[in-house]
Enzyme design. Structure first.
Site, PDB file in Angstrom:
ATOM      1  N   ASP A  95     -23.021   2.091  69.189  1.00 56.79           N
ATOM      2  CA  ASP A  95     -23.978   2.656  68.240  1.00 56.79           C
ATOM      3  C   ASP A  95     -24.086   1.903  66.908  1.00 56.79           C
ATOM      4  O   ASP A  95     -23.087   1.496  66.318  1.00 56.79           O
ATOM      5  CB  ASP A  95     -23.612   4.101  67.923  1.00 56.79           C
ATOM      6  CG  ASP A  95     -23.798   5.000  69.134  1.00 56.79           C
ATOM      7  OD1 ASP A  95     -24.139   4.482  70.213  1.00 56.79           O
ATOM      8  OD2 ASP A  95     -23.594   6.215  68.994  1.00 56.79           O
TER       9      ASP A  95
ATOM     10  N   ASP B 198     -27.918   8.601  78.697  1.00 53.25           N
ATOM     11  CA  ASP B 198     -26.685   8.109  78.070  1.00 53.25           C
ATOM     12  C   ASP B 198     -25.570   7.910  79.100  1.00 53.25           C
ATOM     13  O   ASP B 198     -25.749   8.191  80.291  1.00 53.25           O
ATOM     14  CB  ASP B 198     -26.276   9.113  76.969  1.00 53.25           C
ATOM     15  CG  ASP B 198     -25.665   8.420  75.765  1.00 53.25           C
ATOM     16  OD1 ASP B 198     -25.106   7.316  75.922  1.00 53.25           O
ATOM     17  OD2 ASP B 198     -25.731   8.999  74.666  1.00 53.25           O
TER      18      ASP B 198
HETATM   19  C1  GLA Z   1     -24.369   8.123  72.119  1.00 54.24           C
HETATM   20  C2  GLA Z   1     -25.641   7.303  71.961  1.00 54.24           C
HETATM   21  C3  GLA Z   1     -26.343   7.719  70.669  1.00 54.24           C
HETATM   22  C4  GLA Z   1     -26.655   9.203  70.724  1.00 54.24           C
HETATM   23  C5  GLA Z   1     -25.396   9.993  70.950  1.00 54.24           C
HETATM   24  C6  GLA Z   1     -25.707  11.454  71.211  1.00 54.24           C
HETATM   25  O1  GLA Z   1     -23.419   7.816  71.133  1.00 54.24           O
HETATM   26  O2  GLA Z   1     -25.360   5.936  71.944  1.00 54.24           O
HETATM   27  O3  GLA Z   1     -27.526   6.957  70.492  1.00 54.24           O
HETATM   28  O4  GLA Z   1     -27.581   9.431  71.745  1.00 54.24           O
HETATM   29  O5  GLA Z   1     -24.668   9.513  72.073  1.00 54.24           O
HETATM   30  O6  GLA Z   1     -24.598  12.197  71.547  1.00 54.24           O
END
Ligand code: GLA
Length: 395
Positions: free
Chosen positions: A205, A150
């Site tokens: 997301d 990430d």
């Molecule tokens: C980000 C990613 C998500 C998830 C969260 C976890 O927002 O894009 O897919 O992995 O972090 O904290």
């Protein structure tokens, strides 16, 4: 060998070595398929959850349909020990990560884990900045097959450099590990990601609804509904191919925020876009409808088509759209899409699919599992609101 010959051989090896650097691994020749804990369970992860999910995938038809990677997302890690080794939550993962990986492997599945290129993960857990090689080695020892990496708390880090560092660290372990880059698209990873990672996120997301584009509470952009993801960024299809895929985020199919026909559209689009098919629902207790969607082998075959060409939007008239994707056998996958709130007729011509207009072409409905016959010049269908008709067209 004389000196000149040795120098010549060495010079010939330089480009080969550079090429080996660029080729990375030979994984993900078709988009990875699996399951990830985040969309449904967020930080509520445990050994028990991951094991029971793996049991379900191994027996409910998903494994047979091609789902392979079982991935724990954020929150499995709590600290680093005095040697800097990452430590899993001992309460939630009492057998340790190696024990869990062994269990998943014993089910004939593969195991994935999550970290982040910054100082902390998005949920404030210890991340990998400055520990890349140590973490990669640990993952390899545990038997990790997939890393989602990430991009929170990265300060002024350069994304390409940071992802290259972890990519090199993974390679140096000698274990084949799919590298999933989760940078959310700000640094345009499609421009540089090939040869570093096997997939890269294209947007922020997904959320479990049809459309909801809005900024996060901190003012950053954005949370996306499923359809919002289709709209941006457009034109990325030329960057995807075997081993390196655009990732429009993990699926929400079955999480309850959309209707079955909306989820069918979601799954159709992820297949048309050659997206990684990472389920994000509770696969231990899904409805028959959700199972039929996630296990539709005809749609999965489109996603996994060995040509590896991502599809694109061919036409748009208001709420009505046609999308298509060329396939290895010379056929095309087609989506007739109705974003609107009333039934509507959507049509495609063979010329739009780069076939001669006069061709008579077979059409199959991939949700009805029915051959519809041969059609001259094109095809049209009535499409229900918020729905996708998905076809395979083959001359
Ligand atoms: C980000 C990613 C998500 C998830 C969260 C976890 O927002 O894009 O897919 O992995 O972090 O904290």
């Amino acid at each position: 060998m004389n000196r000149l010959a040795m120098i010549l051989v060495a010079l010939m090896l330089v480009p080969l070595m550079a090429h080996a650097q660029v080729e990375r691994n030979s994984l993900a020749q078709t988009p990875p398929m699996g399951w990830n804990s985040w969309n449904k369970f967020a930080c509520n992860v445990s050994e028990d959850l991951i094991k029971t999910v793996a049991d379900a995938i191994a027996t409910n038809g998903m494994k047979d349909a091609g789902y392979q990677y079982v991935v724990i997302d954020d929150c499995w890690q709590v600290k680093r020990d005095e040697k800097g080794n990452i430590v899993a939550d001992p309460q939630r993962f009492p057998s340790g990560i190696k024990g869990l990986a062994d269990y998943i492997h014993s089910k004939g599945l593969k195991f994935g884990i999550y970290s982040d290129a910054g100082t902390k993960t998005c949920q404030g857990r210890p991340a990998s900045q400055g520990h890349e090689y140590q973490d990669a080695m640990q993952y390899a020892q545990w038997g990790v097959d997939y890393l989602k990496y990430d991009w929170c708390n990265t300060g002024t880090r350069n994304a390409e450099e940071a992802y290259t560092t972890m990519s090199n660290a993974l390679l140096s372990t000698g274990r084949p590990i799919v590298f999933s880059m989760c940078e959310s698209g700000t640094a345009k990873p499609w421009l540089w990601g090939k040869g570093i990672g096997n997939l890269w996120r294209t947007t922020d997301d997904i959320s479990d609804n049809w459309t909801s584009k809005k900024k996060w509470p901190d003012g950053n952009c954005c949370e996306y509904g499923m359809v919002d993801i289709l709209d941006e960024p457009a034109g990325l299809e030329s960057f995807a191919g075997p081993g390196h895929w655009n990732d429009p985020d993990m699926m929400e199919v079955g999480n309850g925020g959309m209707t079955s026909s909306e989820y069918r559209a979601h799954f159709s689009f992820w297949a048309l876009l050659a997206a990684p098919l990472i389920a994000g629902n509770d696969v231990r207790s899904m409805s028959a409808d959700t199972k039929d969607i996630l296990e539709n082998k005809e749609v999965i075959a489109i996603d996994q088509d060995p040509l590896g060409r991502e599809g694109w939007r061919i036409s748009k008239q208001g709420e009505l759209e046609v999308w298509g994707r060329p396939l290895k056998d010379g056929g095309r996958a087609v989506i007739l899409f109705n974003r609107g709130t009333a039934d509507a007729e959507v049509s495609v011509t063979w010329e739009q699919l780069a076939y001669p207009g006069h061709l008579s072409t077979k059409v199959r409905d991939l949700w009805e599992h029915k051959d519809l016959g041969s059609f001259d010049g094109g095809y049209k269908a009535k499409v229900a609101p918020h729905s996708a008709v998905m076809l395979k067209v083959l001359p």
